[in-house]
Design a protein around this motif. Sequence first.
Motif, mmCIF file in Angstrom:
data_model
loop_
_atom_site.group_PDB
_atom_site.id
_atom_site.type_symbol
_atom_site.label_atom_id
_atom_site.label_comp_id
_atom_site.label_asym_id
_atom_site.label_seq_id
_atom_site.Cartn_x
_atom_site.Cartn_y
_atom_site.Cartn_z
ATOM 1 N N GLN A 196 55.367 39.422 74.260
ATOM 2 C CA GLN A 196 55.221 39.096 75.682
ATOM 3 C C GLN A 196 54.192 40.001 76.359
ATOM 4 O OE1 GLN A 196 59.487 39.298 76.173
ATOM 5 N NE2 GLN A 196 59.592 37.157 76.788
ATOM 6 N N LEU A 199 50.872 38.577 75.548
ATOM 7 C CA LEU A 199 50.580 37.407 76.363
ATOM 8 C C LEU A 199 49.999 37.774 77.725
ATOM 9 C CD1 LEU A 199 53.708 35.207 75.571
ATOM 10 C CD2 LEU A 199 51.349 34.618 75.061
ATOM 11 N N ALA A 301 58.719 23.420 72.071
ATOM 12 C CA ALA A 301 58.498 24.833 71.711
ATOM 13 C C ALA A 301 58.387 25.039 70.215
ATOM 14 C CB ALA A 301 59.640 25.681 72.263
ATOM 15 N N ILE A 305 55.586 27.566 68.615
ATOM 16 C CA ILE A 305 56.009 28.871 68.094
ATOM 17 C C ILE A 305 55.758 28.952 66.594
ATOM 18 C CG2 ILE A 305 58.053 30.309 67.656
ATOM 19 C CD1 ILE A 305 58.938 29.789 70.466
ATOM 20 N N LEU A 308 52.146 29.858 66.361
ATOM 21 C CA LEU A 308 51.938 31.275 66.651
ATOM 22 C C LEU A 308 52.405 32.135 65.481
ATOM 23 C CD1 LEU A 308 51.078 33.508 68.601
ATOM 24 C CD2 LEU A 308 53.381 33.419 69.596
ATOM 25 N N LYS A 345 47.116 31.237 73.373
ATOM 26 C CA LYS A 345 47.612 31.871 74.595
ATOM 27 C C LYS A 345 47.240 31.060 75.839
ATOM 28 C CE LYS A 345 46.936 36.327 74.866
ATOM 29 N NZ LYS A 345 46.301 37.632 75.167
ATOM 30 N N ASN A 348 49.645 28.028 75.956
ATOM 31 C CA ASN A 348 51.108 28.185 75.937
ATOM 32 C C ASN A 348 51.662 29.385 76.698
ATOM 33 O OD1 ASN A 348 51.669 25.969 73.946
ATOM 34 N ND2 ASN A 348 50.344 27.248 72.681
ATOM 35 N N LYS A 349 50.803 30.210 77.243
ATOM 36 C CA LYS A 349 51.242 31.454 77.880
ATOM 37 C C LYS A 349 52.345 31.234 78.916
ATOM 38 C CE LYS A 349 49.490 35.146 80.872
ATOM 39 N NZ LYS A 349 48.291 35.718 81.520
ATOM 40 N N LYS A 351 54.475 28.927 79.252
ATOM 41 C CA LYS A 351 55.711 28.296 78.779
ATOM 42 C C LYS A 351 56.543 29.220 77.887
ATOM 43 C CE LYS A 351 53.185 23.896 78.476
ATOM 44 N NZ LYS A 351 52.728 22.843 77.554
ATOM 45 N N PHE A 352 55.926 30.291 77.397
ATOM 46 C CA PHE A 352 56.562 31.084 76.342
ATOM 47 C C PHE A 352 57.898 31.678 76.800
ATOM 48 C CE2 PHE A 352 57.180 34.883 73.711
ATOM 49 C CZ PHE A 352 57.044 34.330 72.448
ATOM 50 N N ASP A 353 57.936 32.287 77.981
ATOM 51 C CA ASP A 353 59.183 32.883 78.473
ATOM 52 C C ASP A 353 60.280 31.827 78.575
ATOM 53 O OD1 ASP A 353 58.342 35.452 78.576
ATOM 54 O OD2 ASP A 353 57.998 35.519 80.745
ATOM 55 N N TRP A 355 60.545 29.165 76.783
ATOM 56 C CA TRP A 355 60.969 28.809 75.429
ATOM 57 C C TRP A 355 61.947 29.827 74.842
ATOM 58 C CZ3 TRP A 355 55.338 27.612 73.486
ATOM 59 C CH2 TRP A 355 54.933 26.378 74.003
#
Length: 593
Positions: A196, A199, A301, A305, A308, A345, A348-349, A351-353, A355
């Motif tokens: 994180q 990101l 997600a 992921i 990544l 990044k 998807n940056k 949305k990551f949290d 997910w």
Amino acid sequence: MQSPAAYYQQRIQELQEHLKKVQQQLIGVSVARLLSFLGVLIAGYYWIKSDTALLGGLALLMLVVFIFFVKNAFRLNEEKALTSKLLFVNHNEAGILLQQQSKFPDGREAAAQAGYAADLDIFGPNSLFHLLNRTTTTHGAAALQSALQTPELDPLVIRNNQAAIKQLSGQTETRQLLTAHGLLHGEKEGNLHEVQRWLQMPTLLYQLKWVRAIRFIMPAISVAGVIAFLITDIYQWLLPGIIISWIITGNFAKRILHQHNLLSKKQSILDQYGSILQLFSEIEAGDSNVLIKEKDTAQEANKAIKQLSKLSGLFDQRLNLLVNFFLNSFFLYDIQCMYALDKWKMVNKEKFDHWVHGVGTIETLNSLSSFTFNNPDFSWPEVQTEKMIISATALAHPLIPANERVANDFTIGEQEQLMLVTGSNMSGKTTFLRTIGVNLLLAQCGAPVCAGKFVFMPMNILSSIRVSDSLQEHTSYFMAELKQLQQIIKFLQSANNPSLILIDEILRGTNSEDKTHGSEQFIRKLLQYRCLTLFATHDLALSVLEDELPGKLSNYCFESIIRDGELIFDYTLQRGVAKNKNASFLMKKMEII
């Protein structure tokens, strides 16, 4: 219908047989892999010696066979590891049903917190969290802790969670796979926090147009140099591409190293989250809004992921110095990885949290669903929105073994706002307070409760049951208790929602007259607010308040029975005031007086 205990025993037997079969297959594959490798060496040796095309073809065929068995060995080892984790899960569930401690973390890091979490044994060994917890990620553990620390107050959310847990509890094999896949990879605290932080770094390479072009130009120059070298046997053709590549890579070296430090060895944890999301994306959501929403999130997600995770693994190849030198010399490997990561990044940056918090929600639902499956005799609570009430039949504590529970019928809010509960030590007053608090908390999580029937209005939970002094804060027991009571009043003064207050024997640090007066005034204060209160006390003088405050306060008790020279507790809630003098009886029996 098959009982949970029978189901787990059947699963254990099936998994043990499957594990034995996989281990036998692994032995066979290992022997075949060794023989095929020897075949490659022998055929290769004679091919080199005789230069016969037939032997060359045979060597190639044996190499293909060897690779086939290597891939099978990897697959079988993964299957063996997953089966072992599934066995652990089923052994653990079977043990819990036999009153053994769960082998999942008990949340002891949250046990030091004040408030009802400490009073109701929500965290720590043999706690409610310990009973419920099936989480394998830090986000899962944090989400379950949060659900138990902050009771849900929205009736619609509670009903939706109930529907989700009901739907998911029946999908036992899928739930176990979620847990087993999470356990396969494991997780170290802080790993995803580093992702994180990565990101939050700006995407420099992706925004530089010349970098976009050079990613293709430099490999083309390097390939041309290699071809020229092979034709002319002059190595200088290679130098321009290598030198320029290292100048470009060196220009970003500091940034590359910093980002790699944040992403290094994150493939396993990303695989852990990815596998949970992938499995959840295949569940049967039914008509549950919660499951449909989380399933949609998981499907989106999962792919991102996994991508990544793959990029993180490729970036880690730079740790191999030979690979690092060769790939950076000819293909700008670090730049290629950084560019691909920056591109990921950019997409998807944001949305990551969402997910990874989705993984927390999934694991919390999984934990509560396992609890539901293990307790088919528990009932689904009914959410009441019209009247401030808690009403239950056959209510008992879910942490007490079934063969030791004493259930009580109980209602508050119909005839009184405050129940004054008297009784001697060991009679069951404190356990009864905790029984109500723990079951209300479970109900507001959307889980079934240990009762025949349970009707409630969602409430805040406030308590003063277990008080301790503090040497660090120079706080005496008495002052610590007063501060706790002060916090309850301050909360009630600002609360918009109704509250449940659980009070156990306050003001023990003062004389009896002061204690009675202080307790009476505190009771009168509580009755001014929108709350229901259970007030356990040894102070029988407070029982006269029932006549002074009709319709607001009622007397209840846990009585003891002296029979054949023995003191017996039936742990049954009764109307009225406790009468037996247990202390005097026990002191005489022990020849103290």
